[in-house]
Enzyme design. Structure first.
Site, PDB file in Angstrom:
ATOM      1  N   ARG A 236     -37.220  37.491  -2.851  1.00  0.00           N
ATOM      2  CA  ARG A 236     -35.909  37.346  -3.497  1.00  0.00           C
ATOM      3  C   ARG A 236     -36.000  37.961  -4.891  1.00  0.00           C
ATOM      4  O   ARG A 236     -36.992  37.748  -5.609  1.00  0.00           O
ATOM      5  CB  ARG A 236     -35.520  35.866  -3.633  1.00  0.00           C
ATOM      6  CG  ARG A 236     -35.083  35.188  -2.359  1.00  0.00           C
ATOM      7  CD  ARG A 236     -33.731  35.699  -1.843  1.00  0.00           C
ATOM      8  NE  ARG A 236     -33.308  35.061  -0.604  1.00  0.00           N
ATOM      9  CZ  ARG A 236     -33.502  35.543   0.616  1.00  0.00           C
ATOM     10  NH1 ARG A 236     -34.118  36.701   0.798  1.00  0.00           N
ATOM     11  NH2 ARG A 236     -33.059  34.887   1.681  1.00  0.00           N
ATOM     12  N   GLU A 265     -28.451  41.522  -7.132  1.00  0.00           N
ATOM     13  CA  GLU A 265     -28.358  42.200  -5.846  1.00  0.00           C
ATOM     14  C   GLU A 265     -26.904  42.199  -5.384  1.00  0.00           C
ATOM     15  O   GLU A 265     -26.294  41.130  -5.427  1.00  0.00           O
ATOM     16  CB  GLU A 265     -29.202  41.418  -4.847  1.00  0.00           C
ATOM     17  CG  GLU A 265     -29.759  42.297  -3.765  1.00  0.00           C
ATOM     18  CD  GLU A 265     -30.854  41.585  -2.978  1.00  0.00           C
ATOM     19  OE1 GLU A 265     -30.509  41.099  -1.895  1.00  0.00           O
ATOM     20  OE2 GLU A 265     -31.998  41.525  -3.450  1.00  0.00           O
ATOM     21  N   HIS A 284     -32.710  45.684   0.411  1.00  0.00           N
ATOM     22  CA  HIS A 284     -32.897  44.426   1.151  1.00  0.00           C
ATOM     23  C   HIS A 284     -32.845  44.660   2.674  1.00  0.00           C
ATOM     24  O   HIS A 284     -31.965  44.137   3.360  1.00  0.00           O
ATOM     25  CB  HIS A 284     -31.837  43.399   0.716  1.00  0.00           C
ATOM     26  CG  HIS A 284     -32.238  41.982   0.993  1.00  0.00           C
ATOM     27  ND1 HIS A 284     -31.878  40.935   0.198  1.00  0.00           N
ATOM     28  CD2 HIS A 284     -32.961  41.426   1.999  1.00  0.00           C
ATOM     29  CE1 HIS A 284     -32.353  39.796   0.688  1.00  0.00           C
ATOM     30  NE2 HIS A 284     -33.016  40.078   1.784  1.00  0.00           N
TER      31      HIS A 284
END
Ligand code: 8YV
Length: 323
Positions: A236, A265, A284
């Protein structure tokens, strides 16, 4: 029982839910606005959640109709587990099926940074394939180097195993608890956080994200890392402070960084970190393989079907709700 799925997932998951007699609500529009998403939540018993919608106290207060959530992810940092527990709402997740794919991405980023693949690809695309220069932008080899794993669970184990097999790397790790399998099979050594930071040639983050670890990789940590070290984050983005990471890269406190997750993000296209030659960033995509996504769809459906029969979800992030 009404199951709301906010984005299309591999067909296998939808088929399993329908065959189990559940009513699947799947909006045609793949990009629901927040308000549209709320309207669907109001009318659902179970949510199969794709992406990073937040499930906090406010959500649970507003939607007492929602009795279970099945996440289309292994990470469950988008859910306030304490609040879910208080209301006995099981939160399903999708471990194991994406461990290979996600650790493959960590491994790929490590190699791309070590051999400066992004930089060279940019050179070729920009018509800068110059004369042979024996000293220009050399990479580094990973054989026998030390991999430090922050959070040695399933994905961390797979990354460590790949590094051991491919490059005979020494494995050190820092975790909430000892991972006996990794110690036995890979000779992994448990170390303190400071030792992990000081000794790693490659430091790869694989932990579950919690607020307590928010931006734990900050300037004070990057300063302690080896100057030849590579920072990899596929867990993360919240684990690292991106400005501090940028500074550490520019000041050559570390060698390079490979990120499949960023902070924030999605990241801005003009983030200065993208201009650096010793960085590789992916959007991602850790679990973005046909195999992993099919597996995730299946596990999410299994979790919901079990819940609909009054059984325990086979993969539950908060099994304490069953006590
Ligand atoms: C997902 C992930 O792509 O599993 C996780 O925790 O981060 C990814 O596999 C993402 O969460 C979309 O739901």
């Amino acid at each position: 029982m009404k199951v709301f799925i906010n984005k299309r997932i591999p067909e296998i998951g939808i088929q399993m839910l329908e065959e189990a007699g559940l009513e699947v609500v799947l909006p045609k529009n793949a990009d629901l606005s927040h308000d549209e998403w709320l309207t669907y939540c109001k009318d659902s018993d179970v949510i199969l959640n794709v992406g990073q919608n937040k499930y906090d106290e406010g959500f649970f207060e507003q939607f007492p109709n929602v009795k279970a959530i099945a996440l289309f992810s292994v990470g469950f940092d988008s859910v306030d587990i304490e609040q879910a527990n208080q209301r006995k709402i099981p939160i399903g997740n999708t471990p194991d099926v994406l461990s290979r794919a996600t650790s493959d991405i960590a491994f790929l980023l490590m190699q791309s940074v070590a051999r400066r693949a992004s930089y060279y690809f940019e050179q070729v695309k920009s018509d800068l394939w110059g004369d042979f220069d024996p000293l220009h932008a050399l990479g580094q080899e990973l054989y026998g180097k030390t991999l430090g794993v922050f959070g040695l669970g399933r994905i961390g184990f797979e990354m460590a195993e790949k590094c051991k097999k491919a490059f005979d790397m020494n494995i050190i790790y820092h975790n909430r608890s000892h991972n006996e399998e990794a110690e036995k099979k890979l000779g992994a050594k448990y170390v303190s956080f400071d030792e992990l930071v000081n000794q790693s040639d490659v430091l790869s983050v694989h932990a579950n994200f919690t607020e307590e670890h928010s931006e734990i990789f900050d300037e004070s940590v990057f300063k302690k890392m080896k100057s030849n070290s590579i920072f990899i984050n596929t867990a993360r983005g919240g684990f690292h402070n991106q400005k501090h990471l940028y500074n550490a890269l520019v000041d050559k406190e570390i060698w390079g960084a490979g990120l499949d997750v960023t902070n924030p993000e999605p990241m801005m296209y003009d983030d200065p970190i993208l201009k650096l030659s010793n960085v590789c960033v992916l959007p991602h995509i850790g679990s973005a393989t046909i195999e992993a996504r099919n597996g995730m769809a299946k596990v999410a459906a299994e979790n919901i079907i079990a819940f609909s029969k009054g059984e325990k979800m086979p993969h539950c992030a908060n099994p304490e709700v069953y006590k």
